[in-house]
Scaffold this motif. Structure first.
Motif, PDB file in Angstrom:
ATOM      1  N   ALA A 137       0.564  -1.222   0.130  1.00  0.00           N
ATOM      2  CA  ALA A 137       0.055  -0.092   0.046  1.00  0.00           C
ATOM      3  C   ALA A 137       0.947   1.343   0.035  1.00  0.00           C
ATOM      4  O   ALA A 137       1.991   1.301   0.671  1.00  0.00           O
ATOM      5  N   PHE A 138       0.502   2.340  -0.634  1.00  0.00           N
ATOM      6  CA  PHE A 138       1.381   3.471  -0.602  1.00  0.00           C
ATOM      7  C   PHE A 138       0.551   4.621   0.203  1.00  0.00           C
ATOM      8  O   PHE A 138      -0.497   4.510   0.474  1.00  0.00           O
ATOM      9  N   ARG A 139       1.347   5.512   0.388  1.00  0.00           N
ATOM     10  CA  ARG A 139       0.946   6.421   1.455  1.00  0.00           C
ATOM     11  C   ARG A 139       0.127   7.663   1.075  1.00  0.00           C
ATOM     12  O   ARG A 139      -0.890   7.862   1.652  1.00  0.00           O
ATOM     13  N   SER A 140       0.475   8.035  -0.194  1.00  0.00           N
ATOM     14  CA  SER A 140      -0.069   9.311  -0.498  1.00  0.00           C
ATOM     15  C   SER A 140      -1.361   9.044  -1.593  1.00  0.00           C
ATOM     16  O   SER A 140      -0.991   8.449  -2.739  1.00  0.00           O
ATOM     17  N   ARG A 141      -2.542   9.183  -1.158  1.00  0.00           N
ATOM     18  CA  ARG A 141      -3.729   9.052  -2.131  1.00  0.00           C
ATOM     19  C   ARG A 141      -3.354  10.016  -3.491  1.00  0.00           C
ATOM     20  O   ARG A 141      -3.658   9.680  -4.425  1.00  0.00           O
ATOM     21  N   GLU A 142      -2.913  11.254  -3.090  1.00  0.00           N
ATOM     22  CA  GLU A 142      -2.837  12.160  -4.095  1.00  0.00           C
ATOM     23  C   GLU A 142      -1.944  11.686  -5.086  1.00  0.00           C
ATOM     24  O   GLU A 142      -2.246  11.937  -6.279  1.00  0.00           O
ATOM     25  N   VAL A 143      -0.481  11.424  -4.706  1.00  0.00           N
ATOM     26  CA  VAL A 143       0.248  11.049  -5.684  1.00  0.00           C
ATOM     27  C   VAL A 143       0.015  10.042  -6.467  1.00  0.00           C
ATOM     28  O   VAL A 143       0.264   9.857  -7.735  1.00  0.00           O
ATOM     29  N   THR A 144      -0.513   8.793  -5.765  1.00  0.00           N
ATOM     30  CA  THR A 144      -0.819   7.669  -6.476  1.00  0.00           C
ATOM     31  C   THR A 144      -1.900   7.916  -7.371  1.00  0.00           C
ATOM     32  O   THR A 144      -1.844   7.429  -8.603  1.00  0.00           O
ATOM     33  N   ARG A 145      -2.893   8.398  -6.799  1.00  0.00           N
ATOM     34  CA  ARG A 145      -4.312   8.787  -7.982  1.00  0.00           C
ATOM     35  C   ARG A 145      -3.871   9.621  -9.100  1.00  0.00           C
ATOM     36  O   ARG A 145      -4.332   9.316 -10.313  1.00  0.00           O
ATOM     37  N   GLU A 146      -2.934  10.616  -8.850  1.00  0.00           N
ATOM     38  CA  GLU A 146      -2.567  11.461  -9.826  1.00  0.00           C
ATOM     39  C   GLU A 146      -1.792  10.611 -10.902  1.00  0.00           C
ATOM     40  O   GLU A 146      -1.908  11.037 -12.076  1.00  0.00           O
ATOM     41  N   ALA A 147      -0.855   9.708 -10.331  1.00  0.00           N
ATOM     42  CA  ALA A 147       0.050   9.187 -11.518  1.00  0.00           C
ATOM     43  C   ALA A 147      -1.074   8.012 -11.986  1.00  0.00           C
ATOM     44  O   ALA A 147      -0.689   7.705 -13.516  1.00  0.00           O
ATOM     45  N   PHE A 148      -1.893   7.415 -11.471  1.00  0.00           N
ATOM     46  CA  PHE A 148      -2.581   6.450 -11.983  1.00  0.00           C
ATOM     47  C   PHE A 148      -3.307   6.954 -13.304  1.00  0.00           C
ATOM     48  O   PHE A 148      -3.584   6.749 -14.332  1.00  0.00           O
ATOM     49  N   PHE A 149      -3.905   8.161 -13.079  1.00  0.00           N
ATOM     50  CA  PHE A 149      -4.894   8.892 -14.229  1.00  0.00           C
ATOM     51  C   PHE A 149      -4.045   9.149 -15.211  1.00  0.00           C
ATOM     52  O   PHE A 149      -4.463   9.371 -16.543  1.00  0.00           O
ATOM     53  N   ALA A 150      -2.757   9.873 -14.875  1.00  0.00           N
ATOM     54  CA  ALA A 150      -1.908  10.400 -15.858  1.00  0.00           C
ATOM     55  C   ALA A 150      -1.387   9.233 -16.613  1.00  0.00           C
ATOM     56  O   ALA A 150      -1.350   9.420 -17.905  1.00  0.00           O
ATOM     57  N   LEU A 151      -1.176   7.920 -16.216  1.00  0.00           N
ATOM     58  CA  LEU A 151      -0.663   6.707 -16.906  1.00  0.00           C
ATOM     59  C   LEU A 151      -2.020   6.369 -17.936  1.00  0.00           C
ATOM     60  O   LEU A 151      -1.718   5.959 -18.961  1.00  0.00           O
ATOM     61  N   MET A 152      -3.102   6.445 -17.282  1.00  0.00           N
ATOM     62  CA  MET A 152      -4.273   5.919 -18.144  1.00  0.00           C
ATOM     63  C   MET A 152      -4.529   7.101 -19.407  1.00  0.00           C
ATOM     64  O   MET A 152      -4.733   6.530 -20.545  1.00  0.00           O
ATOM     65  N   ARG A 153      -4.328   8.207 -19.164  1.00  0.00           N
ATOM     66  CA  ARG A 153      -4.366   9.112 -20.160  1.00  0.00           C
ATOM     67  C   ARG A 153      -3.246   8.745 -21.191  1.00  0.00           C
ATOM     68  O   ARG A 153      -3.478   9.083 -22.522  1.00  0.00           O
ATOM     69  N   LEU A 154      -2.051   8.606 -20.897  1.00  0.00           N
ATOM     70  CA  LEU A 154      -0.881   8.410 -21.892  1.00  0.00           C
ATOM     71  C   LEU A 154      -0.965   6.913 -22.593  1.00  0.00           C
ATOM     72  O   LEU A 154      -0.680   6.926 -23.711  1.00  0.00           O
ATOM     73  N   LEU A 155      -1.643   5.986 -21.864  1.00  0.00           N
ATOM     74  CA  LEU A 155      -1.751   4.670 -22.526  1.00  0.00           C
ATOM     75  C   LEU A 155      -2.732   4.898 -23.769  1.00  0.00           C
ATOM     76  O   LEU A 155      -2.967   3.840 -24.512  1.00  0.00           O
ATOM     77  N   ARG A 156      -3.694   5.746 -23.704  1.00  0.00           N
ATOM     78  CA  ARG A 156      -4.564   6.049 -24.636  1.00  0.00           C
ATOM     79  C   ARG A 156      -4.138   6.364 -26.098  1.00  0.00           C
ATOM     80  O   ARG A 156      -4.476   6.044 -27.118  1.00  0.00           O
ATOM     81  N   PHE A 157      -2.896   6.856 -25.909  1.00  0.00           N
ATOM     82  CA  PHE A 157      -2.081   7.205 -27.150  1.00  0.00           C
ATOM     83  C   PHE A 157      -1.364   5.841 -28.042  1.00  0.00           C
ATOM     84  O   PHE A 157      -1.097   5.900 -29.253  1.00  0.00           O
ATOM     85  N   VAL A 158      -1.083   5.018 -27.007  1.00  0.00           N
ATOM     86  CA  VAL A 158      -0.527   3.790 -27.439  1.00  0.00           C
ATOM     87  C   VAL A 158      -1.389   2.338 -27.571  1.00  0.00           C
ATOM     88  O   VAL A 158      -1.000   1.545 -28.242  1.00  0.00           O
ATOM     89  N   GLY A 159      -2.561   2.586 -26.905  1.00  0.00           N
ATOM     90  CA  GLY A 159      -3.343   1.222 -26.776  1.00  0.00           C
ATOM     91  C   GLY A 159      -4.928   1.687 -27.251  1.00  0.00           C
ATOM     92  O   GLY A 159      -4.920   2.897 -27.391  1.00  0.00           O
ATOM     93  N   HIS A 160      -5.752   0.682 -27.129  1.00  0.00           N
ATOM     94  CA  HIS A 160      -7.015   0.923 -27.423  1.00  0.00           C
ATOM     95  C   HIS A 160      -7.978   0.782 -25.964  1.00  0.00           C
ATOM     96  O   HIS A 160      -8.051  -0.284 -25.549  1.00  0.00           O
ATOM     97  N   ALA A 161      -8.541   1.928 -25.529  1.00  0.00           N
ATOM     98  CA  ALA A 161      -9.119   1.833 -24.191  1.00  0.00           C
ATOM     99  C   ALA A 161     -10.454   1.165 -24.601  1.00  0.00           C
ATOM    100  O   ALA A 161     -11.297   1.560 -25.569  1.00  0.00           O
ATOM    101  N   THR A 162     -11.000   0.182 -23.733  1.00  0.00           N
ATOM    102  CA  THR A 162     -12.372  -0.201 -23.718  1.00  0.00           C
ATOM    103  C   THR A 162     -13.309   0.522 -23.029  1.00  0.00           C
ATOM    104  O   THR A 162     -13.104   1.234 -22.052  1.00  0.00           O
TER     105      THR A 162
END
Length: 284
Positions: A137-162
């Motif tokens: 488990a990670f300590r910071s919800r802010e840092v973890t969630r920000e990174a997660f949604f940033a990654l999901m936006r980036l992966l849309r450029f190279v993959g096909h989101a369902t």
């Protein structure tokens, strides 16, 4: 007469030992207000007696005004006091303790590879994602969630989101999120798992190279750069820090349960302090 002396007695501190320990403050109804730790119990409680009308002492003054009784107990070491404190805070949730009182809010990031689909999740409910490879488990919800949604936006450029509804019957708890991508490179799930675990940033480097070849990503270079920085910050501040703490302390088990996360880092800080002292002694 000081309010501390009036409420607890002018000779209260004389009975408090100069040893590591924890102290508990109760209100007039017997409710637990606050749990604290100390390297030197007498010195720490004396700070409540000598509070001044400054912003720095505001919390202590408020506790003295609200408290009706103070109890203390000694511990074998400062680390033992810190571990006892966090255990009491998690179990009893005193009204005036905030830090460490809500470990169930510490997030995990998970990944699941299923044929051509790769699913990612961020959650504070790990029991709902038993089929995912979870990290945290990670300590910071802010840092973890920000990174997660940033990654999901980036992966849309190279993959096909369902579509969001296509989670194959997975029940997603409140405040948890799942994203699914098709046609990501076959080796990426393992690479992203290594990044979430704090072992390697190769996945981030490969993603950056792929984005350089994508016209849409290049056209949004400022936003892409910010999202890459968010994922890198997560790796540096959360994932790799957790990995270092696990290695240094010899912690067994992964992912780290939410309730164990704070105690793990207390032991890690103690380990680092001892290492610094040994290095200093060796240099003298």
């Amino acid at each position: 007469m000081r309010i501390f002396d009036r409420k607890f007695g002018a000779d209260f501190l004389a009975a408090v030992p100069r040893e590591p320990g924890i102290y508990r403050m109760y209100d007039a109804a017997g409710g637990l207000l606050y749990v604290g730790k100390a390297r030197d119990l007498r010195r720490r409680l004396a700070q409540y007696r000598t509070t001044r009308r400054t912003k720095k002492d505001r919390k202590r003054r408020a506790l003295v005004r609200s408290a009706d009784r103070i109890e203390w107990q000694t511990c074998a070491s400062e680390l033992d006091a810190a571990l006892t404190e966090i255990g009491l805070i998690q179990a009893l949730r005193p009204r005036r303790n905030v830090a460490g009182a809500f470990p169930f809010l510490y997030p995990f990031i998970g990944i699941q590879a299923d044929g051509t689909d790769t699913r990612f999740c961020v959650t504070t409910s790990p029991e709902a994602f038993a089929t995912f490879e979870l990290h945290g488990a990670f300590r910071s919800r802010e840092v973890t969630r920000e990174a997660f949604f940033a990654l999901m936006r980036l992966l849309r450029f190279v993959g096909h989101a369902t579509p969001r509804r296509a989670h194959h019957g997975l029940r997603v708890p409140r405040h948890s999120y799942v994203c699914t991508f098709r046609r990501l490179p076959r080796d990426w799930p393992a690479l992203w798992a290594a990044l979430f675990r704090g072992a390697s940033r190769v996945a981030l480097e490969q993603l950056a190279l792929r984005l350089l070849e994508h016209d849409g990503a290049c056209a949004r270079s400022a936003a892409v750069h910010a999202d890459l920085a968010a994922v890198e910050r997560f790796f540096d501040e959360e994932a790799s820090t957790l990995a270092t703490a696990i290695t240094a302390t010899g912690y067994i088990g992964y992912p780290v349960p939410q309730r164990d996360r704070d105690a793990l880092f207390l032991r890690y800080r103690e380990h680092a302090t001892r290492g610094s002292r040994r290095a200093l002694d060796a240099s003298v």
